[in-house]
Design a protein around this motif. Structure first.
Motif: not given
Length: 178
Positions: A12-15, A20-22, A73-74, A93-94
């Motif tokens: 979840a943190k990585a996603a 956020q970066a995108e 990316t997803q 994760i959601v």
């Protein structure tokens, strides 16, 4: 459930960090919810539970279902989850992703459960009071539960405010000792 949350947290943190970066938090949110709906589907759950099928094959099936609904990316995110046999973590994760998003956007979703339907003025009054109490933007949805007899229960994250008549009666009953 706790071990699922612990295992889901890094994903979840990585996603969220990628989203956020995108600057695509909303798109990621939608994509993760779509993927979750597929993963939680009874037919796909049978695929995940099939020990005869390899992790990559499970990921490939999920990717073929989601292909036109998610970004590259997803898709990579799904591949990593599948390779690590983590597809069953999608519901957690959601939830964790949405919590990270809400914290970053300084928002909270609250639910007001009342014995009767609330008027627009009541909803607005509660929303304003919650904004003041929590110091963030609040999205308030409502539910009706006639078993409450009267009053309202508000849930906002970890905060629960129980002003229902039912809770007051139960409290009074305990105080009297019956």
């Amino acid at each position: 459930m706790s071990e699922f949350t612990t295992a889901a947290r890094p994903y979840a943190k990585a996603a969220f960090e990628v989203a956020q970066a995108e600057s695509k938090q909303a798109e990621w949110s939608d994509a993760l919810q779509f993927i979750d709906a597929v993963v939680c589907n009874d037919e796909f759950a049978a695929v995940i539970d099939n020990p005869a099928m390899g992790a990559e094959a499970k990921g490939d099936i999920l990717l073929s279902i989601c292909a036109d609904k998610i970004s590259d990316t997803q898709k990579n995110f799904i591949k990593v989850m599948a390779e690590n046999s983590r597809l069953m973590l999608m519901p957690e994760i959601v939830v964790l992703f949405e919590a990270l998003r809400a914290a970053a956007e300084n928002t909270v979703e609250a639910i007001a459960t009342a014995a009767y339907a609330l008027s627009d003025a009541q909803v607005q009054s509660m929303t304003d009071a919650l904004k003041k109490k929590l110091g963030c933007e609040v999205t308030l949805s409502t539910e009706v539960d006639s078993s409450l007899i009267g009053g309202v229960i508000i849930r906002a994250g970890d905060l629960v405010i129980d002003g229902s008549t039912k809770a007051k009666i139960e409290s009074l009953t305990q105080a009297v000792g019956h």
